[in-house]
Structures are given as structure tokens and as C-alpha cells.
Design a protein around this motif. Structure first.
Motif, PDB file in Angstrom:
ATOM      1  N   ARG A  76     -14.025  24.265   3.234  1.00 13.85           N
ATOM      2  CA  ARG A  76     -12.685  24.778   3.181  1.00 13.85           C
ATOM      3  C   ARG A  76     -11.925  24.294   4.192  1.00 13.85           C
ATOM      4  NH1 ARG A  76     -14.651  31.179   2.377  1.00 13.85           N
ATOM      5  NH2 ARG A  76     -15.731  30.921   0.128  1.00 13.85           N
ATOM      6  N   ARG A  77     -12.221  23.541   5.024  1.00 15.13           N
ATOM      7  CA  ARG A  77     -11.520  23.258   6.314  1.00 15.13           C
ATOM      8  C   ARG A  77     -10.674  21.954   5.967  1.00 15.13           C
ATOM      9  NH1 ARG A  77     -12.583  20.277  11.304  1.00 15.13           N
ATOM     10  NH2 ARG A  77     -14.502  19.766  10.354  1.00 15.13           N
ATOM     11  N   THR A  78      -9.340  22.039   6.122  1.00 18.77           N
ATOM     12  CA  THR A  78      -8.372  21.031   5.814  1.00 18.77           C
ATOM     13  C   THR A  78      -8.264  20.094   7.272  1.00 18.77           C
ATOM     14  OG1 THR A  78      -7.296  22.080   4.064  1.00 18.77           O
ATOM     15  CG2 THR A  78      -6.101  20.154   5.100  1.00 18.77           C
ATOM     16  N   VAL A  79      -8.620  18.801   7.264  1.00 13.48           N
ATOM     17  CA  VAL A  79      -8.441  17.949   8.205  1.00 13.48           C
ATOM     18  C   VAL A  79      -7.211  17.151   7.992  1.00 13.48           C
ATOM     19  CG1 VAL A  79     -10.895  18.269   8.906  1.00 13.48           C
ATOM     20  CG2 VAL A  79     -10.345  16.384   7.691  1.00 13.48           C
ATOM     21  N   VAL A  80      -6.733  16.831   7.218  1.00 13.80           N
ATOM     22  CA  VAL A  80      -5.620  15.847   6.795  1.00 13.80           C
ATOM     23  C   VAL A  80      -4.791  16.527   5.747  1.00 13.80           C
ATOM     24  CG1 VAL A  80      -4.771  13.811   6.078  1.00 13.80           C
ATOM     25  CG2 VAL A  80      -6.684  13.873   7.523  1.00 13.80           C
ATOM     26  N   GLU A  81      -3.493  16.612   5.982  1.00 12.88           N
ATOM     27  CA  GLU A  81      -2.835  17.581   5.032  1.00 12.88           C
ATOM     28  C   GLU A  81      -1.154  16.861   4.890  1.00 12.88           C
ATOM     29  OE1 GLU A  81      -1.035  21.965   4.018  1.00 12.88           O
ATOM     30  OE2 GLU A  81      -2.161  21.619   5.898  1.00 12.88           O
ATOM     31  N   ASP A  82      -1.133  16.486   3.384  1.00 15.78           N
ATOM     32  CA  ASP A  82       0.309  15.769   2.971  1.00 15.78           C
ATOM     33  C   ASP A  82       0.772  14.708   3.611  1.00 15.78           C
ATOM     34  OD1 ASP A  82       2.274  15.838   1.218  1.00 15.78           O
ATOM     35  OD2 ASP A  82       3.584  17.192   2.245  1.00 15.78           O
ATOM     36  N   ILE A  83      -0.153  13.810   3.951  1.00 16.84           N
ATOM     37  CA  ILE A  83       0.317  12.504   4.690  1.00 16.84           C
ATOM     38  C   ILE A  83       0.682  11.539   3.899  1.00 16.84           C
ATOM     39  CG2 ILE A  83      -0.480  10.522   6.110  1.00 16.84           C
ATOM     40  CD1 ILE A  83      -1.886  12.685   8.050  1.00 16.84           C
ATOM     41  N   GLY A  84       1.827  10.622   4.110  1.00 16.87           N
ATOM     42  CA  GLY A  84       1.941   9.502   3.150  1.00 16.87           C
ATOM     43  C   GLY A  84       2.828   8.422   3.923  1.00 16.87           C
ATOM     44  N   PHE A  85       2.655   7.305   3.367  1.00 15.61           N
ATOM     45  CA  PHE A  85       3.381   6.167   4.056  1.00 15.61           C
ATOM     46  C   PHE A  85       3.272   4.786   3.191  1.00 15.61           C
ATOM     47  CE2 PHE A  85      -0.903   5.864   5.670  1.00 15.61           C
ATOM     48  CZ  PHE A  85      -1.462   4.855   5.224  1.00 15.61           C
ATOM     49  N   THR A  86       4.246   4.005   3.310  1.00 16.55           N
ATOM     50  CA  THR A  86       4.237   2.789   2.477  1.00 16.55           C
ATOM     51  C   THR A  86       3.969   1.545   3.568  1.00 16.55           C
ATOM     52  OG1 THR A  86       5.587   3.469   0.871  1.00 16.55           O
ATOM     53  CG2 THR A  86       5.449   1.327   1.034  1.00 16.55           C
ATOM     54  N   ILE A 106       0.730  -1.361  -0.107  1.00 19.48           N
ATOM     55  CA  ILE A 106      -0.111   0.195  -0.027  1.00 19.48           C
ATOM     56  C   ILE A 106       0.775   1.241  -0.072  1.00 19.48           C
ATOM     57  CG2 ILE A 106      -1.848   1.366   1.345  1.00 19.48           C
ATOM     58  CD1 ILE A 106      -2.882  -1.206   2.430  1.00 19.48           C
ATOM     59  N   GLU A 107       0.724   1.973  -0.930  1.00 15.71           N
ATOM     60  CA  GLU A 107       1.548   3.379  -0.926  1.00 15.71           C
ATOM     61  C   GLU A 107       0.673   4.531  -1.129  1.00 15.71           C
ATOM     62  OE1 GLU A 107       5.204   5.254  -3.797  1.00 15.71           O
ATOM     63  OE2 GLU A 107       4.083   3.304  -4.382  1.00 15.71           O
ATOM     64  N   ILE A 108       0.778   5.220  -0.225  1.00 17.93           N
ATOM     65  CA  ILE A 108       0.084   6.613  -0.134  1.00 17.93           C
ATOM     66  C   ILE A 108       0.965   7.896  -0.072  1.00 17.93           C
ATOM     67  CG2 ILE A 108      -1.799   7.895   1.252  1.00 17.93           C
ATOM     68  CD1 ILE A 108      -3.247   5.373   1.958  1.00 17.93           C
ATOM     69  N   ASP A 109       0.782   8.772  -0.795  1.00 22.21           N
ATOM     70  CA  ASP A 109       1.626  10.164  -0.664  1.00 22.21           C
ATOM     71  C   ASP A 109       0.793  11.213  -1.024  1.00 22.21           C
ATOM     72  OD1 ASP A 109       4.156  11.264  -0.284  1.00 22.21           O
ATOM     73  OD2 ASP A 109       4.648  11.490  -2.466  1.00 22.21           O
ATOM     74  N   GLY A 110       1.040  12.276  -0.224  1.00 21.07           N
ATOM     75  CA  GLY A 110       0.254  13.609  -0.418  1.00 21.07           C
ATOM     76  C   GLY A 110      -0.992  13.436  -0.081  1.00 21.07           C
ATOM     77  N   LEU A 111      -1.382  12.692   0.703  1.00 14.62           N
ATOM     78  CA  LEU A 111      -2.887  12.583   1.060  1.00 14.62           C
ATOM     79  C   LEU A 111      -3.494  13.894   2.004  1.00 14.62           C
ATOM     80  CD1 LEU A 111      -5.561  10.938   1.321  1.00 14.62           C
ATOM     81  CD2 LEU A 111      -4.374   9.923   3.546  1.00 14.62           C
ATOM     82  N   THR A 112      -4.390  14.497   1.285  1.00 13.87           N
ATOM     83  CA  THR A 112      -4.934  15.609   1.774  1.00 13.87           C
ATOM     84  C   THR A 112      -6.556  15.555   1.778  1.00 13.87           C
ATOM     85  OG1 THR A 112      -3.336  17.061   1.318  1.00 13.87           O
ATOM     86  CG2 THR A 112      -5.413  18.069   1.698  1.00 13.87           C
ATOM     87  N   ALA A 164      -4.798  12.949  -3.480  1.00 12.32           N
ATOM     88  CA  ALA A 164      -3.474  12.430  -3.116  1.00 12.32           C
ATOM     89  C   ALA A 164      -2.714  12.266  -4.352  1.00 12.32           C
ATOM     90  CB  ALA A 164      -3.701  10.838  -2.592  1.00 12.32           C
ATOM     91  N   THR A 165      -1.420  12.614  -4.395  1.00 16.45           N
ATOM     92  CA  THR A 165      -0.382  12.079  -5.345  1.00 16.45           C
ATOM     93  C   THR A 165      -0.299  10.982  -5.849  1.00 16.45           C
ATOM     94  OG1 THR A 165       1.216  12.456  -3.878  1.00 16.45           O
ATOM     95  CG2 THR A 165       0.844  14.594  -5.008  1.00 16.45           C
ATOM     96  N   THR A 166      -0.388  10.189  -4.815  1.00 12.74           N
ATOM     97  CA  THR A 166      -0.357   8.616  -4.930  1.00 12.74           C
ATOM     98  C   THR A 166      -1.290   7.917  -3.900  1.00 12.74           C
ATOM     99  OG1 THR A 166       1.840   8.599  -5.629  1.00 12.74           O
ATOM    100  CG2 THR A 166       1.057   6.440  -4.929  1.00 12.74           C
ATOM    101  N   LEU A 167      -2.137   7.104  -4.410  1.00 13.66           N
ATOM    102  CA  LEU A 167      -3.011   6.080  -3.755  1.00 13.66           C
ATOM    103  C   LEU A 167      -3.005   4.707  -4.227  1.00 13.66           C
ATOM    104  CD1 LEU A 167      -4.657   5.500  -1.381  1.00 13.66           C
ATOM    105  CD2 LEU A 167      -6.643   6.986  -2.285  1.00 13.66           C
ATOM    106  N   ARG A 168      -2.104   3.993  -3.941  1.00 14.15           N
ATOM    107  CA  ARG A 168      -1.849   2.757  -4.772  1.00 14.15           C
ATOM    108  C   ARG A 168      -1.785   1.551  -3.759  1.00 14.15           C
ATOM    109  NH1 ARG A 168       2.619   3.825  -7.129  1.00 14.15           N
ATOM    110  NH2 ARG A 168       1.728   4.828  -8.909  1.00 14.15           N
ATOM    111  N   ILE A 169      -2.598   0.467  -4.191  1.00 12.91           N
ATOM    112  CA  ILE A 169      -2.606  -0.958  -3.560  1.00 12.91           C
ATOM    113  C   ILE A 169      -2.214  -1.838  -4.618  1.00 12.91           C
ATOM    114  CG2 ILE A 169      -3.852  -2.566  -2.358  1.00 12.91           C
ATOM    115  CD1 ILE A 169      -5.799  -0.453  -1.177  1.00 12.91           C
ATOM    116  N   GLY A 170      -0.973  -2.492  -4.277  1.00  8.08           N
ATOM    117  CA  GLY A 170      -0.359  -3.265  -5.466  1.00  8.08           C
ATOM    118  C   GLY A 170      -0.182  -2.743  -6.674  1.00  8.08           C
ATOM    119  N   ASP A 171      -0.959  -2.979  -7.723  1.00  7.72           N
ATOM    120  CA  ASP A 171      -0.847  -2.433  -9.147  1.00  7.72           C
ATOM    121  C   ASP A 171      -2.138  -1.630  -9.429  1.00  7.72           C
ATOM    122  OD1 ASP A 171      -2.710  -4.292  -9.502  1.00  7.72           O
ATOM    123  OD2 ASP A 171      -1.489  -5.422 -11.202  1.00  7.72           O
ATOM    124  N   ARG A 172      -2.737  -1.501  -8.412  1.00 10.22           N
ATOM    125  CA  ARG A 172      -4.120  -0.606  -8.628  1.00 10.22           C
ATOM    126  C   ARG A 172      -3.951   0.641  -8.254  1.00 10.22           C
ATOM    127  NH1 ARG A 172      -9.394  -3.314  -8.874  1.00 10.22           N
ATOM    128  NH2 ARG A 172      -9.253  -5.677  -8.719  1.00 10.22           N
TER     129      ARG A 172
END
Length: 563
Positions: free
Chosen positions: A14-24, A3-9, A60-68
Motif C-alpha cells: 500500500r506504500r507509494t514510493v514513486v508517484e506520477d514521474i515522467g521524462f523523455t 525513451i519516453e516515460i509518463d505517469g510512472l508510479t 505507467a501511462t507510457t513506458l516506451r523505448i523507441g517503437d517498443r
């Protein structure tokens, strides 16, 4: 597969509750998201399975699970992922499981969706295998029961069995051990650790740093929707770099007693209504020989409370601890006279409160009018009604105890004392809330604020006894600490006696004068907190202590600032 997530917002309007979170997240590894309530942990985790609220905007700039690549996935695409590739285990198994479906049918649901070719017998066999795998005893019997007939620990294991049914590569565990007793928590942690060893990747959301310390390989600390610290679990927990991480570690319940010196304004409050003429040696609550049983499905009965005795004095706290199903909450309902006992009595403030009265008590219970003199009868609700304000309940689920349509002011006014606006303002200040919050509704408050409103409502009638049933179990560590300090301050200022029920030994240790340990409805040990914890006499007490991560309840790989 990863699971690859990057830049998750994530935004709500107008209210931002999650900003620029990423992990693998890789198979056989565990990433933990930690932080206070409202930090964005659960939203971030649920984005990995496409379960954010409809009104949220996710980028998100990346939201990937496997090859999806799933950034633009619709519900149909997510359905192929949920259960089969990524499964979710939530905190509240009571609500996650359908109360009208048998446990076996709930566990079988992912098999119906993802393996429709299985026959009924094959599905049943797989369900029994899964239940055995997660340590549910007598799986054939349990599969036919409904969720409400299982303990909290068994429901949580059933939820994990359902998550494993379609053999996912990853599990998202959102506060998987919150509100579980120490022994059951240990079993669930061992279960998740075993799945990790089998190669399943774990994404764990938790405010419990004991859980994080035991499972995580990598930790992300969140505050206000942003990652403020990240790194290998050993590094973050042993040598925290950010003040938020240090605050979370400092708030871990470690059994050290909270005293008046820990609460700055624990001083006498002449306006509190505390009765200084009451003798400190005179019990305000006495229970003798309490017994309560319930019928079992298919016949038979079980004693939820069996021959319990207790005494509680003004300005003291009695901690009641035990595993799920030990009778703690049933005891609370009896003390509050919400249920009638099969045997035994309770006296409140020296007067009969619950149970069958002897001839000497009848005159007292009938206000001296002599009604029923010479007879033995049960205390009636009309005898208790005028005294209901003398003993009040603080529940675990404050939100569930409120009418969501009501404002804070109306909720507090619900007290038997029916306080006016001036008194409500005083009560809100007493529990460290701004009176300006009085116009808000429950869903506009944080978990800690809601619990403070519940406490304000409970103390509005100047009770002599508070019964607090798991009042901090669903709160994160830092909020939990402040609420515990509030209980201590109120005890000192108001002289109120507290029955404090919890599955968490660290919490009970920190606030109690005496501890009462329950197992299978019976009191198996009681005594001063230092003696019970320092030199336990009963095997079950020793098991509760052994189930903690260390003797102080702080995981060995966690460094508490100041030690």
C-alpha cells in the motif's frame, strides 16, 4: 529513438514510493534525477530497464523505448532491451563485477548475448578496443586480471566498457562517481561526456550536483517519490525555485570550515568523560616511519604505505586525502593495528601500540612487569587488547559492517565498552537518533541513520581517537552535511581526535585542522588546511585541486543560496 516515460508510479504493497514521474530522453542528451536518499531516483531509473524489485507494483501511462511499448513487458522482452538498447552503470562496481571472472570476460558478456556470431578472437579484439576506448591502460594485461586487482576507478571504467559493448543507444548511470577520488571522478565524468557527444543518451541518477551540472541538459528534483522541480539544468541550478532544490545546493561541500558556531549544541558535556587534564599540546596518536608493502601477482611488490609520519592532538582533526590506491585505507588499518607494518611504530596515548619496540618501550607495553626487558620485540595483540576501545573505526559502508539480523541496540552493544540500555539511549541521543530506533534492524534505517549508529558504536567506549574512513562518501549532500556537523560536535564535546580519510577535498577542507596528502603510498604534502589548499606546494596537490569543478568545489553553473 527516444525513451519516453509518463505517469510512472511504483508501490510496495500500500506504500507509494514513486508517484506520477515522467521524462523523455533523446540521443545525445542527458536527463538527471536528483534528490536525497529515499527520494525514488534509482527506482525510477531502473524502471526504464525493467529492473525494479519483484515485490514492487509498477504502473505507467507510457513506458516506451523507441517503437517498443514496455508497460506489460515480460523478462524475455526486457532481455532484448537490456545491454543492446539501454545499458546500466551502477554505483558499486565491486559488487557489479563478478569477483571470480576476469575483467575481459565480464566486458565480453554482452557480446556473447547480443552478438553470438562473433568468434573468440573477434570478441577479444572488441574487448581490447572497448578497454582502450574508456581509458584503461595496458588493456591486454588488465583483461586477464580479476576485479579485486583493479583500483576503484579502473573497475568503474571496466563497468562502462561492459555497458558500451553492445553499442546501446542509452546508458543509465546510477551514482557513477560516488566514492571515487577527485581525479578518477574527473576521468569518469569526461568519459560519460564523451559518450554523450557520440550520440548516446544518458539518464543520470546522482546526489552529486557537480556531476549533474557537468552532464545534464534537464534536471528533475525528487522528494518523497514526487517531482518537485524540473527544467533546463542551467535554470534549475542557477535559480532554484523549490526549497528542496535550494537545500540540496546549500549542502554542496564547498570547503568552508564547519565550526562550533555551525552546530547549535556544541557545548561541554560533563558526562562525556572527556579528560580536561590532558595537555592540548600532547599528541594522542603518533606514527613514525610506517611502511607496508604487498606482493604483486606475477612477482614484485609495491609499497602501499611508505615512511609515513603523523601526529594527532586531542580535539583536532587530521584530514587524509589522495586518489584511489594512494594508501589511505592501508594507513587507517595500520593506525588501528588491524595490520602489522613492515617497519615503523605507532604510539597511542603515549604508550606503544604498533610495531617493534625499543628496549625503553618494552616495560611500558608489558604493564611494568619487566617481561622481556632489554629485548626488542613487536607489540603483541594481548598487550593491545585492553586498550582497543581507545581507538575506534567508523567505516564507509555502515550497512556492511553490521550483522543484518541484529537490532540497533545489539549493534551498539558490540562496542568494547558493552554499554547497558541506559547508556545506549544516551549514545543514540548524542548522535541525534531517537532511542525508539533501537529495536530496528539495519535494513529498516536510512543511509544517514545507519552511519549515525556506526558512530554511536564507535564512541561508546569513550575513545581518544576516531579513524573515519570515507564515512560520508556514499551519502547525499544534505545528509552528508549533517553527519559532518555531528563529527564536529562530537569532537568539541568529547575532546576526541579524528583521522578523517576522504577522496573529497571539499569534505576534508570543511572538517580538518591539518591535511595530509598521499600519493602512491607516500605523504607528498602536509600542513594546515588553509595553507595546503590556498598555497599547495606539491604538483599532485595542485592536480587534486584542479580536478574539482571550481576552486571551492561548487560547479560554476550552480548558484549556492546566500552567495
Amino acid at each position: 529513438m527516444v525513451i519516453e516515460i509518463d505517469g510512472l508510479t511504483i508501490r510496495f504493497g500500500r506504500r507509494t514510493v514513486v508517484e506520477d514521474i515522467g521524462f523523455t530522453l533523446e540521443p545525445g542528451r542527458c536527463v538527471a534525477l536528483v534528490g536525497e536518499s529515499g527520494a525514488g531516483k534509482s527506482l525510477s531509473a531502473r524502471a526504464a530497464i525493467g529492473l525494479v524489485p519483484e515485490e514492487a507494483t509498477v504502473h505507467a501511462t507510457t513506458l516506451r523505448i523507441g517503437d517498443r511499448e514496455l508497460r506489460a513487458a515480460d523478462d524475455r522482452a526486457w532481455q532484448h532491451v537490456r545491454g543492446r538498447t539501454v545499458a546500466l552503470v551502477t554505483q558499486d562496481s565491486q559488487n557489479a563485477l563478478d569477483p571470480l571472472r576476469r575483467v575481459g570476460d565480464e566486458i565480453a558478456e554482452p557480446l556473447r548475448i547480443h552478438e553470438p556470431g562473433l568468434t573468440v578472437d573477434e570478441r577479444r579484439e572488441r574487448v581490447l578496443e572497448l578497454m582502450t576506448r574508456v581509458g584503461i591502460p595496458a588493456p591486454g594485461t588488465r583483461a586477464l586480471q580479476f576485479p579485486g586487482e583493479l583500483s576503484g576507478g579502473l573497475r568503474q571504467r571496466a563497468l562502462i566498457a561492459s555497458a558500451l559493448a553492445a553499442e546501446p543507444s542509452f546508458i543509465i548511470a546510477d551514482e557513477p562517481t560516488t566514492a571515487l577520488d577527485t581525479i578518477t571522478r574527473r576521468l569518469v565524468l569526461d568519459l560519460l561526456a564523451a559518450r554523450k557527444r557520440e550520440g548516446i543518451g544518458l539518464l543520470v541518477v546522482s546526489h552529486d550536483l557537480g556531476v549533474v551540472a557537468e552532464l545534464a541538459d534537464e534536471v528533475l528534483v525528487l522528494r518523497d517519490g514526487r517531482v518537485v522541480e524540473r527544467g533546463a539544468a542551467d535554470d534549475v541550478l542557477r535559480a532554484p525555485a523549490h526549497e528542496e532544490t535550494r537545500a540540496l545546493l546549500a549542502a554542496v561541500p564547498d570547503g568552508r570550515r564547519i565550526t562550533v558556531h555551525d552546530v547549535a549544541d556544541a557545548v561541554d558535556d560533563p558526562a562525556s568523560g572527556a579528560d580536561d587534564t590532558t595537555s592540548d599540546t600532547e599528541p594522542v596518536l603518533v606514527a613514525r616511519g610506517l611502511r607496508k608493502g604487498y606482493a604483486l601477482p606475477g612477482g614484485g611488490a609495491v609499497d602501499a604505505v611508505a615512511d609515513v609520519y603523523l601526529e594527532l592532538r586531542r580535539g583536532t582533526t587530521l584530514g587524509v586525502v589522495g586518489e584511489s590506491g594512494s594508501g589511505k585505507s592501508t594507513l587507517a588499518r595500520l593506525l588501528l593495528a588491524i595490520e602489522e607494518p613492515d617497519a615503523g611504530t605507532v604510539h597511542l596515548g603515549g604508550e606503544p601500540w604498533l610495531g617493534r619496540l625499543g628496549a625503553a618501550d618494552v616495560g611500558t607495553a608489558t604493564s611494568g612487569r619487566g617481561q622481556g626487558r632489554g629485548r626488542v620485540r613487536a607489540v603483541r595483540e594481548r598487550d593491545r587488547h585492553r586498550r582497543r576501545g581507545a581507538i575506534q573505526l567508523v567505516q564507509q559502508d555502515a550497512f556492511g559492517s553490521f550483522d543484518p539480523r541484529w537490532t540497533v541496540r545489539r549493534i551498539v552493544r558490540e562496542s568494547p565498552a558493552r554499554p547497558d540500555d541506559r547508556r545506549i539511549d544516551e549514545l543514540l541521543r548524542l548522535v541525534d537518533l531517537d532511542p525508539a530506533l533501537g529495536s530496528r534492524r539495519p535494513w529498516q534505517l536510512s543511509g544517514g541513520q545507519r552511519q549515525r549508529v556506526a558512530i554511536a558504536r564507535a564512541i561508546a567506549s569513550d575513545p581518544s581517537v576516531l579513524v573515519a574512513d570515507e564515512p560520508v562518501s556514499a551519502l547525499d549532500a544534505t545528509v552528508q552535511r549533517t553527519v559532518l556537523e555531528l563529527f564536529v560536535r562530537l569532537r568539541e564535546r568529547l575532546g576526541v581526535a579524528i583521522v578523517f580519510i576522504s577522496h573529497d577535498l571539499g569534505v576534508v577542507e570543511s572538517i580538518s585542522d591539518e591535511i595530509l596528502v598521499m600519493q602512491d603510498g607516500e605523504v607528498v604534502e602536509r600542513g594546515p588546511v588553509d595553507r595546503v589548499v590556498g598555497a599547495p606546494e606539491h604538483e599532485f596537490t595542485r592536480r587534486l585541486l584542479a580536478a574539482r569543478s571550481t576552486e571551492l568545489g561548487v560547479p560554476s553553473r550552480v548558484c549556492v543560496p546566500g552567495e
